[in-house]
Design a protein around this motif. Structure first.
Motif, PDB file in Angstrom:
ATOM      1  N   GLU A  70       6.494 -14.522 -41.661  1.00  0.00           N
ATOM      2  CA  GLU A  70       5.126 -14.727 -42.145  1.00  0.00           C
ATOM      3  C   GLU A  70       4.197 -13.641 -41.604  1.00  0.00           C
ATOM      4  OE1 GLU A  70       2.267 -18.561 -42.658  1.00  0.00           O
ATOM      5  OE2 GLU A  70       3.024 -18.210 -40.615  1.00  0.00           O
ATOM      6  N   GLU A  71       4.324 -13.320 -40.312  1.00  0.00           N
ATOM      7  CA  GLU A  71       3.489 -12.276 -39.712  1.00  0.00           C
ATOM      8  C   GLU A  71       3.718 -10.931 -40.394  1.00  0.00           C
ATOM      9  OE1 GLU A  71       4.325 -12.249 -35.517  1.00  0.00           O
ATOM     10  OE2 GLU A  71       3.537 -14.283 -35.241  1.00  0.00           O
ATOM     11  N   ALA A 131       1.906  -6.747 -44.143  1.00  0.00           N
ATOM     12  CA  ALA A 131       2.170  -5.942 -45.334  1.00  0.00           C
ATOM     13  C   ALA A 131       1.083  -6.166 -46.390  1.00  0.00           C
ATOM     14  CB  ALA A 131       3.546  -6.274 -45.914  1.00  0.00           C
ATOM     15  N   LEU A 132       0.629  -7.396 -46.523  1.00  0.00           N
ATOM     16  CA  LEU A 132      -0.449  -7.690 -47.469  1.00  0.00           C
ATOM     17  C   LEU A 132      -1.746  -6.981 -47.086  1.00  0.00           C
ATOM     18  CD1 LEU A 132       0.085 -11.494 -48.260  1.00  0.00           C
ATOM     19  CD2 LEU A 132       0.197  -9.589 -49.883  1.00  0.00           C
ATOM     20  N   GLU A 133      -2.033  -6.972 -45.771  1.00  0.00           N
ATOM     21  CA  GLU A 133      -3.237  -6.309 -45.300  1.00  0.00           C
ATOM     22  C   GLU A 133      -3.165  -4.798 -45.609  1.00  0.00           C
ATOM     23  OE1 GLU A 133      -3.935  -7.245 -41.203  1.00  0.00           O
ATOM     24  OE2 GLU A 133      -4.223  -9.373 -41.634  1.00  0.00           O
ATOM     25  N   GLN A 134      -1.986  -4.215 -45.459  1.00  0.00           N
ATOM     26  CA  GLN A 134      -1.832  -2.775 -45.716  1.00  0.00           C
ATOM     27  C   GLN A 134      -2.003  -2.456 -47.202  1.00  0.00           C
ATOM     28  OE1 GLN A 134       1.859  -1.461 -44.031  1.00  0.00           O
ATOM     29  NE2 GLN A 134       1.090  -1.524 -41.935  1.00  0.00           N
ATOM     30  N   THR A 135      -1.597  -3.384 -48.066  1.00  0.00           N
ATOM     31  CA  THR A 135      -1.747  -3.109 -49.510  1.00  0.00           C
ATOM     32  C   THR A 135      -3.196  -3.186 -49.930  1.00  0.00           C
ATOM     33  OG1 THR A 135      -1.368  -5.426 -50.146  1.00  0.00           O
ATOM     34  CG2 THR A 135       0.559  -3.970 -50.073  1.00  0.00           C
TER      35      THR A 135
END
Length: 126
Positions: free
Chosen positions: A114-115, A120-124
């Motif tokens: 999850e982390e 990865a979502l934050e980077q996108t």
């Protein structure tokens, strides 16, 4: 006079289906008297069913329940039955402890996954 029960009486009292009772009978765990097509169960049969249901609730297999019931010996003080029961309790407790460790390990792995996904979502979005 000893208490007798019909299959529907036992099913209602123990909150199980008549099919379940017939299944335990097919497995040789119950042997009710027959009057034609009618099954007549005794107080001993009721106790046996209660023991089966209790064993299943704590995770014993049907074979283990049957083994424990067959070890019942009121003349012998039930020592063998109680010792076997204690062994099975210890085995079951060990299984549950291992399952708990496995669940905790899986939760840690899920937390890690999850982390990584959140990172990865934050980077996108950047």
């Amino acid at each position: 006079m000893a208490a007798n029960y019909s299959i529907s009486d036992l099913a209602r009292e123990l909150d199980i289906t008549t099919r379940a009772i017939r299944f335990y009978e097919e497995q040789g765990m119950l042997a009710p008297e027959r009057r034609g097509q009618e099954r007549i169960y005794t107080a001993k049969d009721k106790v046996t069913l209660k023991l089966i249901l209790r064993g299943k609730r704590i995770g014993f297999s049907l074979a283990e329940c049957k083994e424990l019931i067959e070890l019942y010996d009121p003349a012998g003080g039930n020592r063998k039955q109680l010792e076997t029961f204690m062994d099975k309790i210890s085995e079951r407790r060990a299984q549950l402890e291992q399952q708990l460790l496995d669940i905790q390990q899986m939760q840690l792995e899920l937390d890690t996954a999850e982390e990584r996904c959140l990172a990865a979502l934050e980077q996108t979005q950047a």
